[in-house]
Design an enzyme around this catalytic site. Structure first.
Site, PDB file in Angstrom:
ATOM      1  CB  SER A 107      -0.878  -0.040   1.245  1.00 26.78           C
ATOM      2  OG  SER A 107      -1.683   1.091   1.239  1.00 26.78           O
ATOM      3  N   GLY A 108       0.611   2.127  -0.938  1.00 21.10           N
ATOM      4  CA  GLY A 108       1.358   3.383  -1.005  1.00 21.10           C
ATOM      5  C   GLY A 108       2.600   3.288  -1.867  1.00 21.10           C
ATOM      6  CG  ASN A 157      -1.658   5.613  -0.548  1.00 16.19           C
ATOM      7  OD1 ASN A 157      -1.691   6.829  -0.686  1.00 16.19           O
ATOM      8  ND2 ASN A 157      -1.763   4.768  -1.560  1.00 16.19           N
ATOM      9  CB  SER A 160      -4.952   3.469   0.911  1.00 11.91           C
ATOM     10  OG  SER A 160      -4.806   2.088   0.852  1.00 11.91           O
ATOM     11  CB  SER A 161      -6.894   1.136  -4.007  1.00 14.21           C
ATOM     12  OG  SER A 161      -6.003   1.963  -4.701  1.00 14.21           O
ATOM     13  N   GLY A 389      -2.078  -3.857  -2.123  1.00 19.72           N
ATOM     14  CA  GLY A 389      -0.796  -4.522  -1.890  1.00 19.72           C
ATOM     15  C   GLY A 389      -0.761  -5.202  -0.545  1.00 19.72           C
TER      16      GLY A 389
HETATM   17  N1  LIG Z   1       5.219   8.020 -10.036  1.00 19.93           N
HETATM   18  C1  LIG Z   1       4.911   8.799  -9.001  1.00 19.93           C
HETATM   19  N2  LIG Z   1       5.307  10.070  -9.005  1.00 19.93           N
HETATM   20  C2  LIG Z   1       5.025  10.877  -7.984  1.00 19.93           C
HETATM   21  N3  LIG Z   1       4.319  10.494  -6.893  1.00 19.93           N
HETATM   22  C3  LIG Z   1       3.879   9.241  -6.825  1.00 19.93           C
HETATM   23  C4  LIG Z   1       4.137   8.311  -7.882  1.00 19.93           C
HETATM   24  N4  LIG Z   1       3.601   7.147  -7.554  1.00 19.93           N
HETATM   25  C5  LIG Z   1       3.006   7.332  -6.340  1.00 19.93           C
HETATM   26  N5  LIG Z   1       3.166   8.582  -5.903  1.00 19.93           N
HETATM   27  C6  LIG Z   1       2.685   9.148  -4.626  1.00 19.93           C
HETATM   28  O1  LIG Z   1       2.439   8.112  -3.749  1.00 19.93           O
HETATM   29  C7  LIG Z   1       1.080   8.093  -3.322  1.00 19.93           C
HETATM   30  C8  LIG Z   1       0.596   6.691  -3.211  1.00 19.93           C
HETATM   31  O2  LIG Z   1       0.507   6.107  -4.479  1.00 19.93           O
HETATM   32  P1  LIG Z   1      -0.642   5.075  -4.871  1.00 19.93           P
HETATM   33  O3  LIG Z   1      -0.496   4.829  -6.312  1.00 19.93           O
HETATM   34  O4  LIG Z   1      -1.954   5.539  -4.392  1.00 19.93           O
HETATM   35  O5  LIG Z   1      -0.191   3.818  -4.073  1.00 19.93           O
HETATM   36  P2  LIG Z   1      -0.849   2.392  -4.064  1.00 19.93           P
HETATM   37  O6  LIG Z   1      -1.926   2.402  -5.068  1.00 19.93           O
HETATM   38  O7  LIG Z   1       0.263   1.488  -4.409  1.00 19.93           O
HETATM   39  O8  LIG Z   1      -1.310   2.194  -2.716  1.00 19.93           O
HETATM   40  C9  LIG Z   1       0.349   8.889  -4.372  1.00 19.93           C
HETATM   41  O9  LIG Z   1      -0.771   9.505  -3.824  1.00 19.93           O
HETATM   42  C10 LIG Z   1       1.374   9.893  -4.808  1.00 19.93           C
HETATM   43  O10 LIG Z   1       1.411  10.977  -3.926  1.00 19.93           O
HETATM   44 MG   LIG Z   2      -3.866   2.087  -4.789  1.00 23.93          MG
END
Ligand SMILES: Nc1ncnc2c1ncn2[C@@H]1O[C@H](COP(=O)(O)OP(=O)(O)O)[C@@H](O)[C@H]1O
Ligand SMILES: [Mg+2]
Length: 1028
Positions: A107-108, A157, A160-161, A389
C-alpha cells in the site's frame, strides 16, 4: 538494455540482470539507492519494471516523454512505465494477443498512480476518433469516481485503494481504445463504520460535506462539519492537509457527468452516501427489558426520506431481528449491542452494494458497442490490475487476511508465469533448462485456500455450523487442523520465545512477504457478512432506485445460504487468476521508499523487506540462473558487428553465423554463452560488459573514421557542386560568347554582303541595294573629312571623295576654304593687312619672274629700314611737312662711271628722294616715274626710269637695295606704278640724259659681281640660286 549498458557507469545499472554480483541483496539495494537518489525511479529486471515511489512530481510524464517511448524498442530507451505500456500495446496490436499489466506492491508504493499513468499514456498515444475520444474520457474519468468511493486515507497512503481493481481496456483492430470493463474485488466495507486511528472513511463522505452546495446538503439533511458524524471521526483525522476534498468533489461531480450519470442518479447516489452518515448517527437506548430503542428520531426521518422507506418500518427493523424457523417468521427484539451491530451491518451493506452498482454503472458506460463492429471478438484486450498490496498493520483483521491472501495468489502467478516464460524461452531456443532455486509460495496459498484443510474452509465451516461458534472456536479449529504447517503459528503452537509476541486470540502466517499476525476477532462476523432479514426486506422496498436495484427480492426467498465473504473472495480471485493466465503478462513491481510519504528518503530496512517479499531477488535469480543477457541474433550483430572485420560493415550471411564468427573473434569461452535458435544467450554480465567496453573504444575510432569520411564526402560533394556550378557558368558564358560571336559574324557577313552589293550598285541611283553602301561611303567620307580638314588656308590637303560625293566635296571644300579665309580675315590686324597687301603686290610683280623673290616671301616687309634719327635732320628740315613713308639705305651707281655711292632712298607722299648725307641729291616725283626695271636674276639692282622732259632730272637712276623686293614693292605702291615694273632678261637699258643710253647686262654666275665692263656696260653677275 543497450542504452542501459552505456549508462551503467553513471547511475548503477538500468537492468539488475547486469549486476555482476546478482545474488547479493546489498548490491541490489545499492543499485536501487543510487538510482533513486538521481530520481531514476525505474529499473528493469529483464522485462519486469521495478518502480520506487518518488513521493514527488518528476518531470517524466509529459507528452514529449510519451512520444519518446512510442513505438520504440523496449531496450533502446531508459526504463519507464511507458516502455512497459508501449511494449504491451505493440504486442497486442502485432500479435493480437490479449495482454495484462500486473502492478503489485504494498500500500502506497504507487500502483494506482502507475495505472493512471498507463491509462493516460494510451489516451494520448493511441489513435482516436470522436467516438473513441468519449471512451478515452470515460476510461480516465471513471478513476476519480471509483477513487472517491473506494479509496481512503490510511496510515500507509493518503489515497489508499480499499478495493481491488482489474480493468480491461478494449482496443479495436486499428488499435484505438473502444471500450472497457472493470472488475472490483472485496471492498473493505468495515471502514464505513470504523477507522483506525489516523485513518479516514472513504473520500466521498468528506468530499460531499466539504464541497457539496448548501442546497444539496440541505436536501440531504447534512451539515458541513464532518465532526458531526460518528462514522467519520473514528480515526480522529477528518481533515488532512494533503487532501483537498473540496477540489476533489468538483472533479468527481464532473466525472460523474462524463460517465453518463443523469441528475436523478446522482441524487440517488448521494442520498445513499448521506443515509450512511445518518445511519451512523442513529443511537439506541435500552428499555427496561434491555431491548434497544431508537433515540434519534430525526435521523430516522431523514433516512426514511433519503432511502424512500417507511420511517416506522425502518425503525422497527433496526431494533428487531426476524428469523425463519420451520417456515415460521419469528421476530425478536435486539439488545443495544445487537442493534448497533445491525445498524452497522446495514450501513456496510448499503455502501458495499452501492459500490458494486457504481462499478456496473461505469461498465455500462464503457461497454464496447460490438454492434457497431460486428464479428466475433473484434476487440483485443489489455488488462490493468491495480489491487491492494501486501499490508501489515499493528492490528490485522479479516481484511488484511484477504488482502494478503490475494497477494500470495498474485505472487504465485508471477512465479509461475515468469518461470514458465523463462522455461518456454529456453525450450523454444533449444537450450537445456537448468532448474532454479527459488521460494515457491504455493504452500502458503494452499494453507489458505485448500479444500477442507485450508483456513478459509475452516472459517466457513465455523460460520455455518450450528451451535455457538465464535472467533475463538475458529482459532482452536485452526490450531487443530493446521498445527504442523511451517507457515502457521498461534500462541499455543509457538515456542516459549515467540509465544510472547502472540496474543491468545491471534494466529500468525508466515507469508512469502513476511510474518503477519492476525487477530481472529470479527472473523466470523465479517465472513458471514450478515444482514438481518428484516433490514434486507426494508431495503427491498426502497424507492431509491439504486438501493432497490441492489437489494433483490430473490435474496429473501432464496433458501440457499449466501456464500461467505472469504469464499466469494476466493472464487473471484481464482477467476481473476484464470483471466490473467489467459493473457500475456507484464509486471510492474512497486516499492515504497519510506513510511513517511517523504520525497528523497530511502529507508533501507523497509526497502530490503519489500525487495525480499516481492521476490525480486528470486526474480533476478531466475532471470540470471541461465543467462544474464539474451538478444536476437540480428540485434546483437547489429550492435557489435563493428568489433570484427569479418562482420563489419555488413554481414552477408545468416545473422546466426555472423554472431558465431563475431563471438569467436571476441574470444568468448564455451561456458560464457549459448547459441539458441534465434537468440544468443550470454551467461555473465562481465562478458557482455567487456564486449561493451570494446565497442566503446571502437566507437571512438569509428566516430573519427566516420567523421573523416563524412568530412571527405562533404567537401567532395561541395567541390563537385562547385565544379558543376563552374562548368555550368562556363558553358553558359561560352554559349553566350559563341552566340554573340556568331551573331557578330552573321552581322558581319550581312554587312559585307550588303557592302559588296552596294559596291556593285554604287553607280546606280539610290536604291535598296546600294543605299547602305552609299550611306556608309558618305558617312565614312564625312567622318574622314571631319578628322582631316585642312588646318589653315595654306593647307591644300583634302580627302579624296567617292565619285558620288564629288560635287558635295567641292562645295564643302569651297565652304571650308571660305570659312577659313573668313575666320582668318577676321583675325588679321590692320598692320598685317597692310603687310599682306604689300606681299600680294610683291607677289603679283615678282612671283615667278625674279629669282630672289622666293627668299623675300618669308621675310616680313618692314615699315621703314631707317628711323628718323638715322636721316639727317637737315634733310628732314628740307622735306618739311612731307611725311616719309619708307626709308632704306641703297647704293647708287653713277650713270657714267658706275661708281657705287651710298645713299638713302626715301619715299614721301608724292616723290622719291635720293639723299646723300645732309643733301637731297635727287627728287623724283611719282608723276615723273615712268617705270621701274629689274632683272629676273637674283641680283638686287634696279633702275628707276624718270621722265626725261624734266630738266631737273639727271636721267634714270641705277640703285641697289639689299631689300630689293620690299623696296620696289613699296616704291611701286607709293607711286602707283605697279603695272610699270619691268622684269628683264639679259639687260636693261636706261637713259643717262640727253638722249644717251646706258646698258646693264645681267648674267648668272657663282657670285655677285657688279663692275663696269669693257664695253662700257655695267656688268652684273648674279649668283645662281638653288631655287631656280
Ligand atoms: N510516479 C509517481 N510520481 C510521484 N508520486 C507518486 C508516484 N507514484 C506514487 N506517488 C505518490 O504516492 C502516493 C501513493 O501512491 P498510490 O499509487 O496511491 O499507491 P498504491 O496504489 O500502491 O497504494 C500517491 O498519492 C502519490 O502521492
Ligand atoms: Mg492504490
Amino acid at each position: 538494455m543497450e542504452s542501459a549498458l552505456t549508462a551503467r557507469d553513471r547511475v548503477g545499472v538500468q537492468d539488475f540482470v547486469l549486476l555482476e554480483n546478482f545474488t547479493s541483496e546489498a548490491t541490489f539495494i545499492e543499485n536501487l539507492r543510487k538510482r533513486f537518489k538521481e530520481n531514476l525511479i525505474y529499473t528493469y529486471i529483464g522485462s519486469v519494471l521495478v518502480s520506487v515511489n518518488p513521493y514527488k512530481d518528476l518531470e517524466i510524464y509529459s507528452k514529449q516523454h510519451m512520444e519518446r517511448y512510442r513505438g520504440v524498442s523496449f531496450y533502446e530507451v531508459s526504463p519507464h512505465l511507458y516502455a512497459i505500456a508501449d511494449n504491451s500495446y505493440r504486442s497486442l496490436r502485432i500479435e493480437r494477443k490479449d495482454q495484462c499489466i500486473l502492478i503489485s506492491g504494498e500500500s502506497g508504493a504507487g500502483k494506482t498512480e502507475a495505472t493512471k499513468k498507463i491509462l493516460q499514456y494510451y489516451a494520448v498515444t493511441c489513435p482516436a476518433s470522436d467516438q473513441v475520444e468519449t471512451v478515452k474520457d470515460r476510461l480516465l474519468q471513471s478513476n476519480p469516481v471509483l477513487e472517491a468511493f473506494g479509496n481512503a486515507k490510511t496510515l500507509r497512503n493518503d489515497n489508499s485503494s480499499r478495493f481491488g481493481k482489474y480493468m480491461d481496456v478494449q482496443f479495436d483492430y486499428k488499435g484505438a481504445p473502444v471500450g472497457g470493463h472493470i472488475l472490483n474485488y472485496l471492498l473493505e466495507k468495515s471502514r464505513v463504520v470504523h477507522q483506525n486511528h489516523g485513518e479516514r472513511n472513504f473520500h466521498i463522505f468528506y468530499q460531499l460535506l466539504e464541497g457539496g452546495e448548501d442546497d444539496l446538503l440541505r436536501r440531504l439533511g447534512l451539515e458541513k462539519n464532518p465532526q458531526q458524524y460518528h462514522y467519520l471521526v473514528k480515526g480522529q483525522c477528518a481533515r488532512v492537509s494533503s487532501i483537498s476534498d473540496k477540489n476533489d468533489w468538483k472533479v468527481v461531480r464532473r466525472a460523474l457527468s462524463v460517465i453518463n450519470f443523469n441528475d436523478n442518479e446522482v441524487e440517488d447516489l448521494l442520498s445513499i452516501v448521506a443515509s450512511v452518515l445518518h445511519l451512523g448517527n442513529v443511537q439506541f437506548a435500552a428499555d427496561e427489558q434491555g431491548n434497544a430503542q431508537v433515540t434519534t428520531e430525526n435521523q430516522i426521518k431523514y433516512l426514511a426520506r433519503l432511502l424512500g422507506v417507511e420511517g416506522s418500518v425502518l425503525r422497527e427493523a433496526l431494533i428487531h431481528k426476524t428469523i425463519i424457523a420451520k417456515g415460521e417468521e419469528l421476530v425478536s427484539p435486539l439488545n443495544l449491542e445487537q442493534a448497533a451491530y445491525a445498524r452497522d451491518a446495514l450501513a456496510k451493506a448499503i455502501y458495499g452494494r452501492t459500490f458494486s452498482w457504481l462499478v456496473n454503472k461505469i461498465n455500462k458506460s464503457l461497454a464496447y458497442k460490438e454492434a457497431e463492429c460486428p464479428g466475433w471478438r473484434s476487440a483485443t484486450v489489455l488488462g490493468l490490475l491495480d489491487i491492494y498490496g501486501f499490508e501489515v498493520f499493528q492490528h490485522n483483521s479479516f481484511e488484511q487476511f484477504c488482502i494478503n491472501y490475494c497477494n500470495e495468489k498474485l505472487q504465485q502467478l508471477f512465479i509461475e508465469l515468469t518461470l514458465k516464460s523463462e522455461q518456454e524461452e529456453y525450450e523454444s531456443e533449444g537450450i537445456a533448462w537448468e532448474p532454479v532455486q527459488y521460494f515457491n509460495n504455493k504452500i502458503i496459498c494452499d494453507l489458505v485456500e485448500e479444500k477442507f484443510k485450508g483456513i478459509i474452509s475452516i472459517l466457513d465451516e465455523e460460520c455455518l455450523r450450528p451451535g455457538d461458534a465464535t472467533d475463538m472456536t475458529f482459532l482452536e479449529k485452526l490450531e487443530e487442523t493446521v498445527k504442523n504447517h511451517p507457515h502457521f503459528l498461534t500462541h499455543k503452537l509457538a515456542d516459549q520465545k515467540t509465544r510472547k509476541s502472540l496474543g491468545r486470540e491471534e494466529f500468525r502466517l508466515l507469508h512469502y512477504a513476511g510474518e503477519v499476525t492476525y487477530s481472529v476477532t470479527g472473523f466470523l462476523d465479517k465472513n458471514n457478512d450478515l444482514l438481518f432479514r428484516n433490514l434486507k426486506e426494508t431495503m427491498c422496498n426502497s424507492e431509491n432506485t439504486i438501493i432497490n436495484h441492489c437489494f433483490e427480492r430473490t435474496e429473501l426467498t432464496d433458501k440457499k445460504r449466501p456464500e461467505t465473504a472469504a469464499t466469494q473472495f476466493k472464487n473471484s480471485l481464482s477467476k481473476l487468476m484464470e483471466i490473467l493466465m489467459s493473457k500475456e503478462p507484464s509486471y510492474i513491481r512497486c516499492i515504497k521508499p519510506n513510511d513517511a510519504k517523504q520525497a528523497g528518503r530511502f529507508d533501507e530496512v523497509l526497502i530490503r523487506h519489500q525487495v525480499k517479499y516481492l521476490g525480486l531477488m528470486e526474480n533476478l535469480r531466475v532471470r540470471r540462473a541461465g543467462f544474464a543477457y539474451r538478444r536476437k541474433y540480428e540485434i546483437f550483430l547489429q550492435r557489435y558487428k563493428s568489433l570484427c572485420s569479418e562482420t563489419w560493415p555488413t554481414w552477408e550471411g545468416r545473422p546466426h553465423d555472423g554472431v558465431a564468427v563475431l563471438v569467436k573473434h571476441l574470444g568468448y569461452k564455451q561456458e560464457e554463452y549459448k547459441m539458441g535458435r534465434t537468440k544468443i544467450f550470454i551467461r555473465f554480465p562481465k562478458t557482455l560488459f567487456a564486449t561493451e567496453d570494446a565497442l566503446e573504444i571502437r566507437k571512438q575510432s569509428l566516430a573519427t573514421k566516420i567523421q573523416a569520411t563524412w568530412r571527405g564526402f562533404y567537401w567532395r560533394q561541395k567541390f563537385l557542386h562547385m565544379k558543376h556550378s563552374a562548368i555550368t557558368i562556363q558553358s553558359w558564358w561560352r554559349g553566350t560568347q559563341g552566340r554573340r560571336k556568331a551573331s557578330k559574324k552573321k552581322w558581319a557577313v550581312e554587312t559585307i554582303r550588303r557592302f559588296i552589293k552596294g559596291f556593285i550598285y554604287r553607280n546606280y541611283p539610290r536604291c535598296s541595294e546600294n543605299e547602305y553602301f552609299l550611306d556608309y561611303i558618305r558617312y565614312s567620307f564625312l567622318m574622314n573629312l571631319k578628322r582631316n580638314l585642312p588646318k589653315n588656308v595654306l593647307d591644300k590637303s583634302w580627302p579624296t571623295p567617292p565619285p558620288s560625293l564629288y560635287e558635295v566635296s567641292q562645295l564643302l571644300r569651297q565652304l571650308c576654304m571660305q570659312n577659313m579665309v573668313w575666320s582668318y580675315c577676321k583675325r588679321i590686324s590692320p598692320e598685317w593687312k597692310q603687310q599682306l597687301d604689300q606681299k600680294v603686290v610683291a607677289s603679283e610683280m615678282f612671283k615667278g619672274k625674279k629669282d630672289n623673290y622666293p627668299q623675300s616671301v618669308p621675310r616680313l616687309f618692314i615699315n621703314t629700314r631707317l628711323g628718323t634719327e638715322e636721316i639727317n635732320p637737315k634733310v628732314l628740315q628740307v622735306l618739311g611737312n612731307e611725311t616719309i613713308k619708307y626709308a632704306v639705305p641703297v647704293v647708287k651707281y653713277d650713270r657714267k662711271g658706275y661708281k657705287a655711292r651710298v645713299r638713302q632712298l626715301l619715299l614721301a607722299q608724292n616723290a622719291i628722294f635720293i639723299v646723300e648725307e645732309a643733301k637731297i641729291k635727287q627728287r623724283i616725283d611719282y608723276a615723273n616715274l615712268t617705270g621701274i626695271s629689274v632683272s629676273s636674276l637674283s641680283d638686287s639692282l634696279f633702275v628707276l626710269h624718270v621722265r626725261f622732259e624734266d630738266n631737273k632730272q639727271k636721267g634714270d637712276v641705277v640703285l641697289q637695295s639689299d631689300h630689293v623686293i620690299e623696296t620696289l614693292t613699296k616704291t611701286a605702291m607709293s607711286a602707283d606704278k605697279i603695272n610699270n615694273v619691268n622684269i628683264s632678261q639679259g639687260s636693261i637699258k636706261f637713259t643717262i640724259g640727253q638722249g644717251k643710253e646706258g646698258i646693264i647686262d645681267f648674267t648668272s654666275g657663282s657670285e655677285l659681281l657688279i663692275a663696269k665692263a669693257k664695253n662700257g656696260h655695267l656688268a652684273v653677275v648674279a649668283p645662281r640660286l638653288n631655287s631656280r
